[in-house]
Design a protein around this motif. Structure first.
Motif, short mmCIF file in Angstrom:
data_model
loop_
_atom_site.label_atom_id
_atom_site.label_comp_id
_atom_site.label_asym_id
_atom_site.label_seq_id
_atom_site.Cartn_x
_atom_site.Cartn_y
_atom_site.Cartn_z
N SER A 17 0.84 -1.20 0.00
CA SER A 17 0.00 0.00 0.00
C SER A 17 0.87 1.25 0.00
CB SER A 17 -0.92 0.00 1.23
OG SER A 17 -1.83 -1.09 1.20
N ARG B 39 -14.38 6.37 -2.63
CA ARG B 39 -13.58 5.98 -1.47
C ARG B 39 -13.75 4.49 -1.16
NH1 ARG B 39 -10.73 8.84 2.03
NH2 ARG B 39 -10.35 8.05 4.13
N ASN B 40 -12.64 3.84 -0.89
CA ASN B 40 -12.57 2.42 -0.50
C ASN B 40 -12.87 1.47 -1.65
OD1 ASN B 40 -11.92 3.08 2.18
ND2 ASN B 40 -14.09 3.28 2.71
N GLU C 101 -8.10 5.74 -1.41
CA GLU C 101 -8.26 6.72 -0.32
C GLU C 101 -7.26 7.87 -0.55
OE1 GLU C 101 -7.75 4.72 3.41
OE2 GLU C 101 -9.01 3.04 2.84
N SER D 123 -3.81 -0.38 -0.78
CA SER D 123 -4.54 0.88 -0.66
C SER D 123 -3.67 2.06 -1.12
CB SER D 123 -4.97 1.12 0.79
OG SER D 123 -5.82 0.08 1.24
N LYS E 274 -7.74 -0.21 -3.42
CA LYS E 274 -8.56 0.52 -2.44
C LYS E 274 -8.17 1.99 -2.50
CE LYS E 274 -10.10 0.36 2.37
NZ LYS E 274 -9.89 -0.25 3.71
N ALA F 213 -8.15 15.28 -2.75
CA ALA F 213 -9.18 14.57 -2.00
C ALA F 213 -10.47 15.37 -1.93
CB ALA F 213 -8.67 14.26 -0.59
N SER G 159 -0.68 7.48 3.74
CA SER G 159 -0.93 8.92 3.71
C SER G 159 0.39 9.65 3.93
CB SER G 159 -1.93 9.30 4.80
OG SER G 159 -2.12 10.69 4.85
N ARG H 35 -3.39 5.75 -0.19
CA ARG H 35 -3.80 6.79 0.74
C ARG H 35 -3.01 8.08 0.54
NH1 ARG H 35 -3.29 2.09 4.04
NH2 ARG H 35 -5.34 1.25 4.60
N GLU I 149 -4.90 11.13 -1.41
CA GLU I 149 -4.84 12.56 -1.14
C GLU I 149 -4.81 13.36 -2.44
OE1 GLU I 149 -1.23 12.77 1.03
OE2 GLU I 149 -2.10 12.01 2.89
N SER J 267 -16.39 11.55 -1.65
CA SER J 267 -16.41 10.20 -1.07
C SER J 267 -16.96 9.13 -2.02
CB SER J 267 -17.26 10.21 0.21
OG SER J 267 -18.59 10.63 -0.07
#
Length: 227
Positions: free
Chosen positions: A149, A211-212, A190, A167, A188, A203, A152, A169, A192, A208
């Motif tokens: 992944s 998202r995911n 998510e 993911s 996945k 983002a 963030s 992020r 930024e 949303s």
């Protein structure tokens, strides 16, 4: 008394990957978009050489001084100017640059103060672990595949496409050398920030809805499409 010969003077060539900002009018709107990017993605320009391409803008001396002052206010370090007429240049301005190419022919990027840069000459860079916060992966020569992944605060920059099996992020920037056919894939979503060939969404822009979910990001003309 022994005489030791001096070491010979040696020069080496090295290529650096710089981000290019190309302002457009109306300038107020462009600066607002720039502020939105830096607000939603802090540190995006931190420690990175940035080239200011004013070839489309064709600014006067006063306009160029204003633009450079606006960059300093935003802590964006301008390493060089492209497309500025000699008549509007002052000695205290960044150096004029010529001959820049949007290509993958870059030997090695060694950006000052970057937390981590991984790069090879191979067309595809595969990373079997996850990318932690604060880390950066830069591979302008082709695609990047990450089996883990992207946390963030982490960032992936690729000349080609980006494939993330876990993911996303952090930030993913594909097609950084002008490849409009590059894409971003993740299992996945998510993120930024995502960008392809200079067009980006943060983002806040994305909301949303995605998202995911497993997501593909691509360009359609001048629009960034998520599916």
């Amino acid at each position: 008394m022994a005489v030791h010969p001096r070491p010979s003077l040696r020069f080496r060539g090295k290529s650096f990957l710089a981000l290019v900002l190309a302002p457009v009018v109306p300038m107020r709107d462009w600066l607002e978009d720039l502020d939105a990017l830096t607000q939603n993605s802090p540190g995006f320009f931190s420690g990175r050489p940035v080239v200011l391409d004013v070839s489309t803008l064709k600014p006067s001396k006063s306009e160029l001084k204003f633009l450079l002052a606006a960059m300093r206010m935003r802590d964006i370090r301008i390493a060089g100017l492209e497309g500025a007429a000699p008549a509007v240049m002052d000695a205290d301005m960044p150096q004029a640059l010529t001959g820049g190419e949007l290509s993958s022919g870059i030997d090695r990027a060694d950006l000052d103060k970057a937390p981590l840069t991984r790069e090879t000459a191979d067309p595809t860079l595969m990373i079997e672990d996850s990318i932690r916060s604060g880390r950066s992966v830069l591979h302008p020569n082709g695609d990047v595949t990450i089996l883990g992944s992207v946390a963030s605060g982490a960032e992936i920059v690729a000349g080609g496409s980006i494939h993330i099996y876990g993911s996303l992020r952090g930030r993913a920037v594909a097609g950084c050398t002008g490849n409009a056919t590059a894409r971003i894939f993740c299992r996945k979503f998510e993120a930024e920030l995502v960008a392809v060939n200079g067009l980006y969404k943060t983002a806040d822009d994305l909301g949303s809805k995605f998202r995911n979910l497993p997501i593909q990001v691509r360009l359609d003309g001048d629009s960034l499409i998520l599916t």
